[in-house]
Write a protein that holds these residues in place. Structure first.
Motif, PDB file in Angstrom:
ATOM      1  N   LYS A 220      -9.047  20.307   1.232  1.00 42.88           N
ATOM      2  CA  LYS A 220      -9.907  21.319   0.602  1.00 42.88           C
ATOM      3  C   LYS A 220      -9.554  21.488  -0.864  1.00 42.88           C
ATOM      4  O   LYS A 220     -10.414  21.722  -1.712  1.00 42.88           O
ATOM      5  CB  LYS A 220      -9.742  22.668   1.319  1.00 42.88           C
ATOM      6  CG  LYS A 220     -10.500  22.751   2.616  1.00 42.88           C
ATOM      7  CD  LYS A 220     -10.504  24.190   3.124  1.00 42.88           C
ATOM      8  CE  LYS A 220     -10.961  24.223   4.574  1.00 42.88           C
ATOM      9  NZ  LYS A 220     -10.307  25.311   5.325  1.00 42.88           N
TER      10      LYS A 220
ATOM     11  N   MET B 153     -11.146  18.903  -2.723  1.00 44.06           N
ATOM     12  CA  MET B 153     -12.580  19.214  -2.818  1.00 44.06           C
ATOM     13  C   MET B 153     -12.819  20.230  -3.941  1.00 44.06           C
ATOM     14  O   MET B 153     -13.774  20.113  -4.702  1.00 44.06           O
ATOM     15  CB  MET B 153     -13.058  19.751  -1.454  1.00 44.06           C
ATOM     16  CG  MET B 153     -14.511  20.102  -1.360  1.00 44.06           C
ATOM     17  SD  MET B 153     -14.835  21.802  -1.860  1.00 44.06           S
ATOM     18  CE  MET B 153     -14.316  22.697  -0.409  1.00 44.06           C
TER      19      MET B 153
ATOM     20  N   TYR C  19     -15.791  14.843   2.472  1.00 38.75           N
ATOM     21  CA  TYR C  19     -16.783  15.721   1.854  1.00 38.75           C
ATOM     22  C   TYR C  19     -17.776  14.894   1.040  1.00 38.75           C
ATOM     23  O   TYR C  19     -17.431  13.824   0.540  1.00 38.75           O
ATOM     24  CB  TYR C  19     -16.111  16.714   0.890  1.00 38.75           C
ATOM     25  CG  TYR C  19     -15.209  17.705   1.566  1.00 38.75           C
ATOM     26  CD1 TYR C  19     -15.739  18.789   2.270  1.00 38.75           C
ATOM     27  CD2 TYR C  19     -13.820  17.563   1.505  1.00 38.75           C
ATOM     28  CE1 TYR C  19     -14.909  19.710   2.893  1.00 38.75           C
ATOM     29  CE2 TYR C  19     -12.979  18.479   2.126  1.00 38.75           C
ATOM     30  CZ  TYR C  19     -13.529  19.543   2.821  1.00 38.75           C
ATOM     31  OH  TYR C  19     -12.716  20.443   3.443  1.00 38.75           O
ATOM     32  N   THR C  20     -18.969  15.426   0.885  1.00 40.37           N
ATOM     33  CA  THR C  20     -19.934  14.836  -0.038  1.00 40.37           C
ATOM     34  C   THR C  20     -20.426  15.940  -0.968  1.00 40.37           C
ATOM     35  O   THR C  20     -20.446  17.110  -0.574  1.00 40.37           O
ATOM     36  CB  THR C  20     -21.163  14.254   0.688  1.00 40.37           C
ATOM     37  OG1 THR C  20     -21.808  15.330   1.397  1.00 40.37           O
ATOM     38  CG2 THR C  20     -20.791  13.145   1.659  1.00 40.37           C
TER      39      THR C  20
ATOM     40  N   ILE D 293     -21.890  21.092  -1.695  1.00 36.28           N
ATOM     41  CA  ILE D 293     -20.807  20.292  -1.112  1.00 36.28           C
ATOM     42  C   ILE D 293     -20.863  20.451   0.402  1.00 36.28           C
ATOM     43  O   ILE D 293     -20.958  21.564   0.918  1.00 36.28           O
ATOM     44  CB  ILE D 293     -19.428  20.729  -1.653  1.00 36.28           C
ATOM     45  CG1 ILE D 293     -19.418  20.603  -3.181  1.00 36.28           C
ATOM     46  CG2 ILE D 293     -18.305  19.884  -1.037  1.00 36.28           C
ATOM     47  CD1 ILE D 293     -18.137  21.059  -3.841  1.00 36.28           C
ATOM     48  N   LYS D 294     -20.847  19.315   1.096  1.00 36.04           N
ATOM     49  CA  LYS D 294     -20.966  19.347   2.557  1.00 36.04           C
ATOM     50  C   LYS D 294     -19.778  18.677   3.228  1.00 36.04           C
ATOM     51  O   LYS D 294     -19.159  17.772   2.642  1.00 36.04           O
ATOM     52  CB  LYS D 294     -22.233  18.612   2.996  1.00 36.04           C
ATOM     53  CG  LYS D 294     -23.513  19.329   2.655  1.00 36.04           C
ATOM     54  CD  LYS D 294     -24.704  18.518   3.110  1.00 36.04           C
ATOM     55  CE  LYS D 294     -26.002  19.227   2.750  1.00 36.04           C
ATOM     56  NZ  LYS D 294     -27.134  18.316   2.845  1.00 36.04           N
ATOM     57  N   ASN D 295     -19.518  19.088   4.438  1.00 35.55           N
ATOM     58  CA  ASN D 295     -18.592  18.364   5.304  1.00 35.55           C
ATOM     59  C   ASN D 295     -19.299  17.057   5.670  1.00 35.55           C
ATOM     60  O   ASN D 295     -20.404  17.082   6.207  1.00 35.55           O
ATOM     61  CB  ASN D 295     -18.312  19.220   6.550  1.00 35.55           C
ATOM     62  CG  ASN D 295     -17.405  18.518   7.539  1.00 35.55           C
ATOM     63  OD1 ASN D 295     -17.614  17.349   7.870  1.00 35.55           O
ATOM     64  ND2 ASN D 295     -16.414  19.239   8.016  1.00 35.55           N
TER      65      ASN D 295
ATOM     66  N   VAL E  54     -20.250  23.439   2.859  1.00 30.83           N
ATOM     67  CA  VAL E  54     -18.971  24.146   2.748  1.00 30.83           C
ATOM     68  C   VAL E  54     -18.812  24.895   1.431  1.00 30.83           C
ATOM     69  O   VAL E  54     -18.018  25.815   1.313  1.00 30.83           O
ATOM     70  CB  VAL E  54     -17.756  23.202   2.952  1.00 30.83           C
ATOM     71  CG1 VAL E  54     -17.702  22.698   4.383  1.00 30.83           C
ATOM     72  CG2 VAL E  54     -17.795  22.034   1.978  1.00 30.83           C
TER      73      VAL E  54
END
Ligand code: CLR
Length: 420
Positions: A67, A70, A252-253, A264-266, A273
């Protein structure tokens, strides 16, 4: 499409375009028409990294390493708008920044809910132009250090016709350090090109991709696709964060516009997320000392007369004041050569210790090329703690006309006459 601004039809712009088409070398050597000149020096651009100090320090408060990586990616993405789109948004087009002189400083701080975040930016080389910077928040224990130069190629040949097209490669890198976890993130800088030259309203588009490599084993790859081939929107990017070496196993993307909002996505669950929207994120303005209180070598004070003349559109005074600075700099370099010494950088030192860079860079296939940046530059704590204004009391920035060698003034007058 925007209308063609009237300036694009002027003869000075078309001769500028012609000079671009035959150009191959140093960006600072381009002579551009008055309306494309910016009053801001490139040494100020380092401040673009921290328009939102809370986003900058956020990773330090995150316990989970993935995280955290991220959040570093999120912060990096959030700086792109300011770095590459803010000037054309505010001024209507990209402008040609002032070319910093050796030793030029830009100092400031941000004060907000993140506490105090400080900025030191110094021009550490003039040939080639290299800017080094350090930005830190002591409360949060977060520090960004970096240095950069640009290599430009200004034309493209199609069917033997040279077209004005500006591609700029960035040389150098940035390293973000988080004290709490003693971890580092190597940030590579995207290359870019200038669009809108022919129509007279230049703006920046980012090319290909850039990386963030962490010492904890995560890689972020950011792909820039210009006019997005899926969304059709310009300034589109698509980023993935993955365990180093395993691009197919994204965690993550992040997708969106680098001058706008992104999500931002899982990567596995596709669950959102985090999100970022520049419209909804408060900007903390940088505080810079008032010009009267600045050191002679601080950018805005040093360039004040040039900037005032640019605003007035007075090209004669612009080139006179600019040449005065350049000639004085030449004089200083001549003296240094005579006395066999080098200009003393106030905050940075040329370093041999590049092992951290090499360790991280190797993982993303990056190389260091110190010949293009006149060395590898690192923030020097010891120098910095001794650096108190006035920084260059021993080396006056301007001398009065009577004290100065007459050539400095004479040749400045000559270049002013040429421009009028
Ligand atoms: C400097 C380092 C910053 C990011 C950044 C943003 C815009 C770039 C700038 C860097 C270098 C100088 C630059 C500028 C855009 C246009 C300008 C390439 C990489 C050139 C010199 C201007 C050419 C003149 C046209 C406007 C006609 O972190």
């Amino acid at each position: 499409g925007a209308e063609t601004p009237p300036q694009a039809k002027s003869s000075s712009w078309s001769s500028f375009l012609k000079s671009i088409a035959s150009f191959n070398g140093d960006l600072s050597s381009l002579t551009a028409p008055a309306w494309i000149l910016s009053t801001t020096s490139l040494v100020e651009f380092s401040s673009y990294w921290t328009e939102h100090p809370s986003v900058f320090v956020a990773p330090a408060a995150e316990k989970d390493p993935a995280k955290r990586a991220m959040l570093v990616l999120k912060w990096f993405l959030s700086t792109l708008k300011q770095q590459y789109a803010s000037r054309s948004e505010k001024l209507g087009s990209e402008k040609k920044p002032l070319n910093p002189f050796l030793g030029e400083l830009f100092l400031g701080k941000w004060e907000d809910e993140a506490g105090e975040t400080r900025l030191v930016s110094e021009q550490v080389s003039h040939h080639p132009p290299v800017t080094a910077y350090c930005i830190w928040n002591a409360n949060a224990g977060v520090r960004l250090q970096g240095y950069n130069a640009q290599k430009a190629s200004f034309s493209r040949t199609i069917n033997h016709i040279r077209l004005p097209n500006a591609s700029v490669q960035q040389i150098g890198h940035a390293i973000l350090h988080i004290d709490e976890y003693d971890e580092d993130y190597l940030i590579t800088l995207p290359s870019l090109h200038i669009e809108g030259l022919i129509s007279g309203s230049p703006y920046v588009e980012l090319n290909r991709c850039s990386y963030i490599q962490s010492s904890t084993g995560y890689t972020a790859k950011i792909d820039y696709s210009g006019k997005g081939w899926i969304s059709g929107k310009s300034n589109t990017f698509s980023a993935v964060l993955y365990p180093q070496g395993k691009e197919k196993e994204a965690i993550y993307t992040a997708d969106g516009q680098w001058n706008g909002a992104f999500v931002i996505k899982n990567a596995k669950t596709k669950e959102v997320v985090d999100t970022y929207d520049p419209e909804k994120t408060k900007v903390t303005p940088l505080t810079v000392a008032p010009i009267e209180e600045q050191d002679d070598y601080e950018s805005r004070r040093a360039w004040k007369k040039v900037a005032d003349a640019i605003i007035k559109g007075d090209m004669e005074t612009t080139s006179f004041e600019k040449s005065l600075i350049e000639n004085r700099q030449r004089e200083l370099r001549r003296l240094e050569k005579e006395e066999g010494r080098e200009w003393y950088r106030r905050f940075f030192t040329r370093t041999e210790k590049i092992s951290l860079f090499e360790k991280l860079a190797g993982k993303i296939g990056e190389q260091i090329n110190d010949s293009l940046t006149n060395g590898v530059w690192a923030f020097d704590q010891e120098k910095a703690s001794q650096a108190k204004p006035p920084f260059h009391a021993d080396v006056p920035f301007f001398k009065s006309e009577s004290e100065e060698s007459s050539e400095v003034y004479e040749s400045a007058r000559e270049s002013a006459n040429e421009s009028s």
